[in-house]
Design an enzyme around this catalytic site. Structure first.
Site, PDB file in Angstrom:
ATOM      1  CB  SER A 154      -5.818  -1.718  -3.024  1.00 25.58           C
ATOM      2  OG  SER A 154      -6.132  -0.633  -2.205  1.00 25.58           O
ATOM      3  CG  ASP A 157      -8.650   2.351  -1.849  1.00 27.68           C
ATOM      4  OD1 ASP A 157      -9.863   2.096  -1.825  1.00 27.68           O
ATOM      5  OD2 ASP A 157      -7.785   1.538  -1.464  1.00 27.68           O
ATOM      6  CG  ASP A 195      -9.678  -2.044  -2.975  1.00 27.64           C
ATOM      7  OD1 ASP A 195      -9.299  -0.917  -2.574  1.00 27.64           O
ATOM      8  OD2 ASP A 195      -9.375  -3.100  -2.386  1.00 27.64           O
ATOM      9  CB  SER A 225       6.205  -1.954   1.792  1.00 29.05           C
ATOM     10  OG  SER A 225       5.033  -2.316   1.096  1.00 29.05           O
ATOM     11  CB  THR A 257       1.366  -3.681  -0.542  1.00 26.58           C
ATOM     12  OG1 THR A 257       1.784  -2.354  -0.238  1.00 26.58           O
ATOM     13  CG2 THR A 257       0.331  -4.105   0.462  1.00 26.58           C
ATOM     14  NE  ARG A 299       4.490   1.323   2.729  1.00 29.10           N
ATOM     15  CZ  ARG A 299       4.248   1.501   1.437  1.00 29.10           C
ATOM     16  NH1 ARG A 299       4.754   2.542   0.802  1.00 29.10           N
ATOM     17  NH2 ARG A 299       3.525   0.643   0.758  1.00 29.10           N
TER      18      ARG A 299
HETATM   19  P1  NG1 Z   1       2.364  -1.583   3.305  1.00 27.86           P
HETATM   20  O1  NG1 Z   1       2.759  -1.595   1.877  1.00 27.86           O
HETATM   21  O2  NG1 Z   1       2.633  -2.862   4.063  1.00 27.86           O
HETATM   22  O3  NG1 Z   1       2.867  -0.357   4.001  1.00 27.86           O
HETATM   23  C1  NG1 Z   1      -0.018  -0.507   2.728  1.00 27.86           C
HETATM   24  C2  NG1 Z   1      -0.464   0.484   3.767  1.00 27.86           C
HETATM   25  C3  NG1 Z   1      -1.176  -0.278   4.860  1.00 27.86           C
HETATM   26  C4  NG1 Z   1      -2.330  -1.109   4.324  1.00 27.86           C
HETATM   27  C5  NG1 Z   1      -1.848  -1.948   3.139  1.00 27.86           C
HETATM   28  C6  NG1 Z   1      -2.967  -2.660   2.439  1.00 27.86           C
HETATM   29  C7  NG1 Z   1       0.665   2.531   4.451  1.00 27.86           C
HETATM   30  C8  NG1 Z   1       1.887   3.137   5.018  1.00 27.86           C
HETATM   31  N1  NG1 Z   1       0.662   1.200   4.348  1.00 27.86           N
HETATM   32  O4  NG1 Z   1       0.781  -1.470   3.352  1.00 27.86           O
HETATM   33  O5  NG1 Z   1      -1.613   0.611   5.826  1.00 27.86           O
HETATM   34  O6  NG1 Z   1      -3.424  -0.288   3.994  1.00 27.86           O
HETATM   35  O7  NG1 Z   1      -1.140  -1.153   2.183  1.00 27.86           O
HETATM   36  O8  NG1 Z   1      -3.580  -1.937   1.441  1.00 27.86           O
HETATM   37  O9  NG1 Z   1      -0.286   3.259   4.122  1.00 27.86           O
HETATM   38 ZN    ZN Z   2      -7.918  -0.458  -1.085  1.00 28.30          ZN
END
Ligand code: NG1
Ligand code: ZN
Length: 551
Positions: free
Chosen positions: A67, A282, A284, A516, A518, A523
């Site tokens: 992504s 974004d 992807d 998070s 990802t 956060r």
């Molecule tokens: P994480 O890294 O869990 O915060 C982020 C985005 C999610 C979601 C995922 C998947 C923020 C704060 N968090 O997740 O909303 O889109 O990536 O791509 O934007």
């Molecule tokens: Zn994406």
């Protein structure tokens, strides 16, 4: 599992040893890491996808993407038969197999799982997995690893559909399992036809001077820009200038995530674009935000996912109201629900509630939002970052088809007839499987034309509360356990009280922390009545997170 299958698994998995000392977790969007660490994981996810296909007797999707992450990262996730995310019930197993240290322990896990889930490896349906990837250079070799995983399950077929946006892959999986045409060409055909239909239905008096047909799109130097560049000539009433469609480095100073978080113009945009309607995808193409460049500056007015949601909600509510006005047909009280996460700007939630809409919060992650939105006849979900879509229930859609046919013979061209056909067109344009920047963009464009609104007018729906997001590195982010749709921290004990004491110092203060899914960070999100206050609240809470978690 027979002997032949066991040896095939042992042999193939010995070719994909996991990198030592790396622990991966399926997270909010599949597995993500530096691409050099992922071959073994992708191979194993290939096996998992094949097993899921056998269990469901359906086509499964496997997407290789990270992504909005930097170009050296990659990732892998599975699309279930409906086109949605992999069932959460399988996530712990995904984690377990990704982290199995050697071929024998992997085989043991697979053997146990196959028994537990009653998956018939011999004599049942064969696995079919659609394989897609974004434009990352590491994608091609990871696709090969996925193919090895899929085909080492006896009878497994990997169908390589090449470079696609994430939502296109999800759409194809859904279409294949519904038995309808599922190629990339059919995807374009469906969105272009429904977009044209909506545009043709626009009340003439609304084709005002306020909204023009010019749109500039930042393609994040990824797959979405590439696809839109090819698609744009088939879009009537719209003149799109696509920038960043592949020449520069993916996601570097470009893309929806950058624009939303930094609130500055992406690469290739500048003061000469001031006032023009701009959008950013974004890496992807499953996220979309809009913006306009402020004059003489690199700053922007951001129109985020919350405002896209608000625009969609207004339009759909209006169509339902018009449809409801008619007395001569059987009525149906369609439920309309809006789903957000705690990252939604507080001003948007208040605005939506004022419109009389039902607003529900879920934890972060598409799987939660999607599941909740599916409970309504029309469920709209969006994350502030621009990921979202609109789901229509089957019952409502079949009622709508009937009413549309009826109105077409009794009062063709009436407002009610147009409202019914608009709703049907939206259900075909907007991706029913997952958030989709390309189809979302076309719906935004059609609605702005319908309303006769400029981007500035749209942005004035409500004023965002100033906010700040920060990332905090900690020793172990899994030590943070949250509750109540991630709005409070349950553990470590005492941290929430400390956060509450900070929040109490600010007017309109709101703040929450979560690990998070990802990235390896915690956060922090803060909101308050001024930017300085939001920054200061976020900063104080970051210090608290450090105190509690840096040990
Ligand atoms: P994480 O890294 O869990 O915060 C982020 C985005 C999610 C979601 C995922 C998947 C923020 C704060 N968090 O997740 O909303 O889109 O990536 O791509 O934007
Ligand atoms: Zn994406």
């Amino acid at each position: 599992m027979n002997q032949q299958q066991r040896s095939a698994l042992l042999h193939s998995s010995s070719l994909f040893p996991p990198p030592p000392g790396v622990k991966l977790s399926y997270g909010t969007a599949g597995f993500r890491a530096d691409a050099s660490l992922l071959e073994s994981t992708v191979f194993r996810v290939g096996i998992l996808a094949a097993l899921r296909s056998i269990q469901t007797g359906s086509v499964i999707g496997l997407m290789i993407t990270a992504s909005h992450n930097q170009v050296s990262d990659n990732g892998v996730k599975i699309a279930d038969p409906s086109g949605g995310m992999l069932t959460q019930l399988w996530e712990p197993f995904a984690d377990a197999i990704a982290n199995a240290p050697d071929p024998n322990s992997l085989l043991q896990l697979l053997d146990d799982f196959v028994k537990k889930e009653n998956i018939t490896l011999e004599g049942g349906p064969a696995a079919r997995v659609l394989l897609g990837r974004d434009t990352r250079p590491s994608g091609a070799s990871l696709v090969e690893a996925a193919k090895q995983g899929i085909t080492c399950i006896t009878g497994g077929t990997a169908i390589d559909v090449g470079v696609l946006t994430t939502p296109q892959l999800h759409w194809m999986v859904r279409a294949k399992n519904k038995g309808v045409e599922a190629s990339e060409h059919h995807y374009y055909d469906q969105i272009v036809t429904s977009f044209s239909y909506l545009m043709d239905n626009i009340p003439r008096e609304n084709s005002s001077k306020d909204v023009n047909d010019k749109l500039i799109v930042d393609g994040a130097d990824g797959v979405g820009g590439e696809k839109l560049e090819k698609l744009k000539s088939s879009l009537k009433y719209l003149s799109i200038d696509v920038r960043n469609y592949g020449d520069g480095v993916l996601n570097e100073g470009v893309g929806a995530d950058y624009v939303q978080k930094e609130k500055v113009v992406p690469r290739g945009f500048g003061p000469s674009d001031a006032g023009i309607r701009c959008a950013s995808l974004d890496g992807d193409a499953d996220r979309l935000v809009y913006f306009s460049v402020l004059s003489n500056s690199n700053k922007i007015d951001l129109v985020d996912g919350d405002k896209i949601l608000s625009l969609f909600a207004l339009f759909l509510k209006e169509q339902l109201r018009i449809l409801d006005d008619k007395a001569n047909t059987s009525s149906y009280k369609a439920s309309l629900g809006v789903v957000q996460t705690a990252y939604a700007n507080g001003a948007s939630t208040e605005y939506l509630k004022q419109l009389g809409l039902e607003v529900v919060l879920t934890p972060t992650g598409v799987k939660y939002l999607h599941e909740k939105a599916a409970e309504y006849d029309i469920g709209i979900y969006f994350e502030a970052n621009g990921h979202g879509t609109i789901l229509f229930s089957e019952t409502f859609l079949s009622w709508l088809e009937n009413i549309n046919n009826e109105l077409s013979s009794t009062s063709k061209g009436s407002d009610q007839h147009k409202a019914a056909s608009n709703l049907l067109a939206v259900s075909k344009l907007i991706n029913q499987a997952v958030g989709d920047a390309l189809s979302g963009l076309l719906l935004v464009e059609a609605i702005l034309q319908h309303m006769g609104w400029s981007i500035q007018k749209w942005n004035e729906l409500y004023q965002d509360l100033p906010s700040r997001q920060l990332k905090v590195k900690v020793v172990d982010r899994t030590a943070v356990i949250t509750g109540n749709a991630e709005t409070v921290v349950v553990s470590p004990v005492g941290i929430q009280e400390a956060i509450d004491a900070e929040i109490a110092k600010y007017t309109k203060g709101r703040c929450f922390v979560r690990p998070s899914g990802t990235e390896d960070v915690v956060r922090v999100y803060a909101e308050a009545s001024t930017q300085e206050a939001a920054d200061s609240l976020a900063h104080s809470v970051m210090v608290i997170v450090h105190q509690f978690l840096w040990f």
